[in-house]
Design a protein around this motif. Structure first.
Motif, mmCIF file in Angstrom:
data_model
loop_
_atom_site.group_PDB
_atom_site.id
_atom_site.type_symbol
_atom_site.label_atom_id
_atom_site.label_comp_id
_atom_site.label_asym_id
_atom_site.label_seq_id
_atom_site.Cartn_x
_atom_site.Cartn_y
_atom_site.Cartn_z
ATOM 1 N N ARG A 144 0.872 -1.194 0.000
ATOM 2 C CA ARG A 144 0.000 0.000 0.000
ATOM 3 C C ARG A 144 0.896 1.228 0.000
ATOM 4 O O ARG A 144 0.800 2.075 0.878
ATOM 5 C CB ARG A 144 -0.903 0.004 1.236
ATOM 6 N N VAL A 176 -1.420 5.635 -2.519
ATOM 7 C CA VAL A 176 -2.880 5.544 -2.387
ATOM 8 C C VAL A 176 -3.466 6.884 -2.833
ATOM 9 O O VAL A 176 -3.359 7.897 -2.136
ATOM 10 C CB VAL A 176 -3.255 5.210 -0.931
ATOM 11 N N ASP A 234 -1.042 1.667 -5.862
ATOM 12 C CA ASP A 234 -1.407 0.396 -5.227
ATOM 13 C C ASP A 234 -2.875 0.404 -4.805
ATOM 14 O O ASP A 234 -3.505 -0.647 -4.708
ATOM 15 C CB ASP A 234 -0.530 0.144 -3.990
ATOM 16 N N ALA A 235 -3.389 1.587 -4.506
ATOM 17 C CA ALA A 235 -4.792 1.688 -4.091
ATOM 18 C C ALA A 235 -5.339 3.050 -4.485
ATOM 19 O O ALA A 235 -4.573 3.997 -4.721
ATOM 20 C CB ALA A 235 -4.911 1.500 -2.582
ATOM 21 N N GLU A 250 -6.399 -1.809 -4.881
ATOM 22 C CA GLU A 250 -7.381 -1.865 -3.814
ATOM 23 C C GLU A 250 -8.256 -0.610 -3.948
ATOM 24 O O GLU A 250 -7.753 0.476 -4.211
ATOM 25 C CB GLU A 250 -6.627 -1.852 -2.475
#
Ligand code: COA
Ligand code: MG
Length: 294
Positions: A6, A9, A29-30, A64
């Motif tokens: 993570r 983000v 990643d998110a 994510e």
């Protein structure tokens, strides 16, 4: 050991169809699809519909997907929970100040029959949250709260406390570290706040490195240009991975089977270093896997 990277983000305004589209291709990643501060009061309903559609259409691949709802002190957050039915990975709740806030959201999620896998993240951004960080994190002991992580809200913290945002962030370090300790005490992940000055690449890189040194898992971002430098700052370097593998290999040698501590390349290593090394390698492997096509 399996870990989910993570590092980066990205906030994506829920009212911005173009940005929602773009979020599916960016190397973050998110993503946090936002219904709160990035969306004007008149655009809340439209943003909700856009986010539900984006979740239903999918296409986020390995990223994510979190949805930031409005705060519990607004008239919007209950209606925002419709997004849960469209299956995000988590909801991010702003301005959590007490463990009771987390429990209230959990209760309403049962009411809207949200899937059990959907997690809850808490924004840590009020003065009260800084004082209650330990109790808020401890809410995760009750699995029904779904609490999985903290996101620092440094702009709101600056506003509410009147602390300045300065290079090196000395005024905020006690709060940042307090939240890191509270998160780790209860097995939560924790993400750093955003860096506002999009024109200052050097300052941004320095703040990413600092966040990594402080123990954050990653940093929240406002613009695509911040993703690559952020990923780099939070990825173990090849040297770190090589050193980690060396420690693991040394502890795996038969002659070291009953040793707790010895020296490698002049440095003391203990079994706890082997545990840390295994985590470094697991993160590096997970990052390498994200580099493959989703
Ligand atoms: N997510 C996804 N895409 C984004 C984005 C984001 N947060 N920010 C910018 N983009 C896209 C733009 O749509 C544009 O795409 P295109 O050129 O392919 O059409 C491209 O990146 C370049 O954008 P740019 O023109 O540099 O941005 P801007 O000057 O119009 O907007 C901001 C700057 C800060 C307003 C914008 O980046 C933004 O809204 N960021 C998120 C803010 C937010 O969510 N705040 C709440 C949490 S703190
Ligand atoms: Mg905020």
């Amino acid at each position: 050991m399996s870990v989910r990277p993570r590092r980066s983000v990205l906030y994506v305004p829920g009212s911005n169809a173009r940005a929602l589209e773009k979020a599916r291709e960016l190397p973050a990643d998110a993503v946090i699809l936002d219904l709160e501060d990035a969306v004007a009061p008149d655009a809340k309903a439209q943003a909700r519909a856009l986010i539900v559609k984006a979740l239903q259409d999918g296409g986020f691949g390995r990223r994510e997907v979190l949805v930031r709802i409005n705060g519990l002190d607004t008239g919007w957050w209950i209606d925002d929970l419709v997004v849960a039915a469209a299956g995000p990975d988590a909801l991010l709740v702003p301005k959590v100040s007490t463990p009771d806030h987390v429990r209230r959201v959990a209760k309403h999620l049962v009411g809207v029959r949200a899937e059990a896998r959907i997690r809850v993240w808490a924004m840590m951004e009020t003065p009260l949250a800084m004082l209650n960080a330990r109790d808020i994190a401890a809410a995760a002991l009750d699995l029904a709260t779904r609490l999985a992580g903290f996101v620092m809200g440094t702009n709101d913290l600056a506003k509410e406390t009147r602390a300045q945002i300065v290079p090196g962030r000395a005024p905020m370090l006690p709060w940042l570290m307090n939240c890191v300790a509270a998160a780790r005490a209860h097995g939560l992940d924790i993400l750093d706040g955003v860096y506002n000055d999009l024109g200052n690449a050097e300052g941004f890189a320095a703040e990413c490195r600092q966040a990594r040194d402080l123990g954050f898992d990653g940093k929240t971002l406002i613009h695509p240009q911040q993703i690559a430098p952020c990923n780099e700052a939070f990825s173990p370097t090849p040297e770190e991975v090589a050193w980690a593998r060396k420690i693991i290999a040394a502890f795996d040698l038969p002659e070291n089977a009953d040793k707790g501590v010895f020296r490698i390349d002049g440095r003391m290593v203990e079994r706890l270093h082997a545990d840390m090394a295994r985590r470094t390698v697991a993160i590096a492997d997970a990052i390498a896997a994200t580099a493959q096509p989703a």
